[in-house]
Enzyme design. Structure first.
Site: not given
Length: 323
Positions: A215, A61, A212
């Site tokens: 969401s 990451y 998402g």
């Protein structure tokens, strides 16, 4: 302040918070922007203060940036944090080139991780995927050796099949399985989740809002530079039809006085005491909302409406989770 429940991670695993903090989005991954580092560190520390001790990171990451960030956040309070680290992915210029799961590479990876994190032992260490490029006995066996050496406490696995999970557990007891799971991604319910439960393996469930989609904020079409455009789920008529499904979720959320994101997290949380929602956030302001999601309970009618509307296969198109 919400009191975060503690659970055993797996049948014989350590005590951890029922809600986990995913730290990936605090670092530039896949070309994403760099976040405010001070705010990211404060978010991790606020999570620890609130009883969330499960911190998830990966050595790839942000090319180690995320581990350095976590290391700064836990400095002086190592005992407050349970550190989960993924390894194996090779990146160059924000593009994934493949995996390196050779024992010699794993032994190299972990030494760098320990230095960046500023710790002596990683609590949960796991290959990010398995691709058959290296015999599983060598991959899992190397982590088992690291456990014997004291550099790792528990073995985890990530994004694997039910057969792979059984095989890995035969080589060395697996404490946790990290896998994408949401109302929109339920394919693991057929085989992988039952095997994890049978073997007494904890489930760390990420992507609770399905990139998402759940969401409640997504609109068709997406902005041209949205990373979700790479996946057929978010393209053309698929996205239009999928967002129609999300309207049911949004209505249930409105009726309960909660946000669609809270509902999505709460549904994952409700799937079992052995399942931990892993929620990514990089701002302290998101903590209260996500923590409150852990207190939400559903009526049988609400569960039936959600499970019917989001039955396996109801969401059109795929993401990398269906690879």
């Amino acid at each position: 302040m919400t009191n975060i429940t503690k659970i055993n991670l797996g049948q014989n695993g350590p005590l951890v918070s029922k809600l986990g903090l995913g730290c990936m989005r605090m670092s530039p991954v896949f070309g994403s922007p760099v976040r405010d580092e001070t705010e990211s560190i404060a978010t991790i520390q606020s999570a620890l203060d609130s009883g969330i001790n499960f911190l998830n990171t990966g050595d790839f990451y942000g090319a180690g940036h995320n581990e350095l960030l976590v290391g700064k956040a836990i400095k002086g309070r190592r005992d407050d944090a349970f550190i989960s680290v993924k390894f194996g992915a090779i990146f160059y210029n924000s593009q994934m080139l493949g995996l390196d799961l050779r024992p010699v590479a794993i032994k190299n990876f972990i030494n760098y991780s320990l230095v960046r994190l500023g710790i002596d032992t990683i609590d949960l260490y796991q290959p990010c995927r398995l691709d058959n490029s290296v015999p599983m006995e060598d991959v899992i066996g190397t982590v088992a050796d690291l456990i014997k050496e004291g550099k790792v406490r528990y073995l985890g696995v990530s994004e694997i099949t039910a057969d792979q999970l059984r095989k890995a557990n035969d080589i060395h007891p697996v404490t946790a399985l990290e896998i994408g799971y949401s109302l929109a991604d339920r394919q693991i319910e057929n085989d992988l989740l039952p095997v994890a439960k049978e073997l007494g393996i904890g489930v760390v469930a990420f992507a609770n809002t399905a990139e998402g989609l759940l969401s409640g904020d997504m609109k068709a079409p997406l902005e041209p530079d949205a990373y979700q455009n790479h996946f057929t789920r978010f393209q053309g008529e698929n996205l239009v039809k999928n967002l129609e499904k999300v309207e049911v979720l949004k209505q249930i959320a409105r009726d309960k006085g909660i946000t669609p994101t809270q509902l999505a997290i709460a549904w994952v949380n409700a799937q079992g005491n052995h399942i931990m929602p892993l929620v990514s956030m990089s701002r302290r302001s998101r903590l209260p909302e996500n923590m409150r999601a852990m207190e939400i309970v559903f009526t049988p009618e609400e569960i039936n409406a959600l499970n019917t509307n989001f039955a396996p296969g109801a969401i059109l198109g795929g993401t990398y989770l269906q690879r």
